[in-house]
Design a protein around this motif. Structure first.
Motif, PDB file in Angstrom:
ATOM      1  N   ALA A  12      15.684  40.506  43.471  1.00 29.66           N
ATOM      2  CA  ALA A  12      16.283  39.330  42.829  1.00 29.66           C
ATOM      3  C   ALA A  12      15.926  38.103  43.656  1.00 29.66           C
ATOM      4  O   ALA A  12      15.387  38.213  44.747  1.00 29.66           O
ATOM      5  N   ASP A  14      17.608  34.705  45.430  1.00 27.30           N
ATOM      6  CA  ASP A  14      18.888  34.096  45.790  1.00 27.30           C
ATOM      7  C   ASP A  14      18.877  32.628  45.369  1.00 27.30           C
ATOM      8  O   ASP A  14      17.874  32.133  44.853  1.00 27.30           O
ATOM      9  N   VAL A  20      15.340  38.719  47.599  1.00 25.29           N
ATOM     10  CA  VAL A  20      16.351  39.566  48.239  1.00 25.29           C
ATOM     11  C   VAL A  20      16.485  40.858  47.441  1.00 25.29           C
ATOM     12  O   VAL A  20      16.013  40.965  46.318  1.00 25.29           O
ATOM     13  N   LEU A  21      17.146  41.837  48.046  1.00 26.76           N
ATOM     14  CA  LEU A  21      17.529  43.041  47.330  1.00 26.76           C
ATOM     15  C   LEU A  21      18.974  42.862  46.914  1.00 26.76           C
ATOM     16  O   LEU A  21      19.856  42.703  47.753  1.00 26.76           O
ATOM     17  N   ALA A  22      19.217  42.859  45.621  1.00 22.04           N
ATOM     18  CA  ALA A  22      20.577  42.725  45.101  1.00 22.04           C
ATOM     19  C   ALA A  22      21.162  44.127  44.958  1.00 22.04           C
ATOM     20  O   ALA A  22      20.627  44.953  44.232  1.00 22.04           O
ATOM     21  N   ARG A  24      24.180  46.506  43.826  1.00 25.45           N
ATOM     22  CA  ARG A  24      25.333  46.531  42.921  1.00 25.45           C
ATOM     23  C   ARG A  24      25.921  47.922  42.903  1.00 25.45           C
ATOM     24  O   ARG A  24      25.221  48.906  42.705  1.00 25.45           O
ATOM     25  N   SER A  31      26.983  40.042  38.827  1.00 20.49           N
ATOM     26  CA  SER A  31      26.573  39.531  40.126  1.00 20.49           C
ATOM     27  C   SER A  31      26.530  40.683  41.142  1.00 20.49           C
ATOM     28  O   SER A  31      27.273  41.648  41.033  1.00 20.49           O
ATOM     29  N   PRO A  32      25.630  40.574  42.130  1.00 17.42           N
ATOM     30  CA  PRO A  32      25.512  41.650  43.113  1.00 17.42           C
ATOM     31  C   PRO A  32      26.732  41.704  44.027  1.00 17.42           C
ATOM     32  O   PRO A  32      27.401  40.705  44.250  1.00 17.42           O
ATOM     33  N   TYR A  34      26.365  42.444  47.161  1.00 13.61           N
ATOM     34  CA  TYR A  34      25.801  41.728  48.308  1.00 13.61           C
ATOM     35  C   TYR A  34      24.288  41.762  48.204  1.00 13.61           C
ATOM     36  O   TYR A  34      23.724  42.482  47.381  1.00 13.61           O
ATOM     37  N   GLU A  35      23.639  40.963  49.054  1.00 15.45           N
ATOM     38  CA  GLU A  35      22.190  40.862  49.044  1.00 15.45           C
ATOM     39  C   GLU A  35      21.651  41.200  50.423  1.00 15.45           C
ATOM     40  O   GLU A  35      22.268  40.862  51.432  1.00 15.45           O
ATOM     41  N   ARG A  93      23.724  47.991  55.924  1.00 16.72           N
ATOM     42  CA  ARG A  93      24.475  46.753  55.663  1.00 16.72           C
ATOM     43  C   ARG A  93      25.148  46.230  56.919  1.00 16.72           C
ATOM     44  O   ARG A  93      25.095  45.035  57.216  1.00 16.72           O
TER      45      ARG A  93
END
Length: 100
Positions: A12, A14, A20-22, A24, A31-32, A34-35, A93
């Motif tokens: 995705a 930002d 970025v990697l979204a 989910r 919306s993700p 986090y990214e 993460r």
């Protein structure tokens, strides 16, 4: 996202137009959760994998590094998605949280 849910990881952009990697947890969410960056340095990947710098560089040269290494000029990068598959989303993460 509960521990039973399998996250989806998609590329995705930002708000600053950076790739970025979204991530989910809810398949239906817009919306993700986090990214994450699409790739990390070899040193960051080594830390996430619990390897010393010396071991990781030796493994990279021998072709035995646990995830694919991407050579870009004189630098080496590792994709975030393969790291997630290898050690799990939570560990990646936590390691990639921005300090600020």
């Amino acid at each position: 996202m509960t521990s039973e849910e399998e996250p989806t990881v998609q590329a995705a952009m930002d708000p600053l137009d950076d790739l970025v990697l979204a991530v989910r947890g809810d398949q239906d969410g817009e919306s993700p959760d986090y990214e994450l960056p699409p790739s990390v340095t070899l040193d960051q990947a080594s830390e996430i994998l619990g390897l010393t710098t010396e071991d990781s560089r030796r493994m990279q040269k021998d072709g035995t590094f646990p995830v694919p290494v991407i050579p870009i000029g004189s630098t080496r990068r590792v994709g975030t998605a393969p790291l997630i598959r290898t050690v799990g989303l939570t560990r990646v993460r936590k390691a990639l949280r921005y300090r600020g």
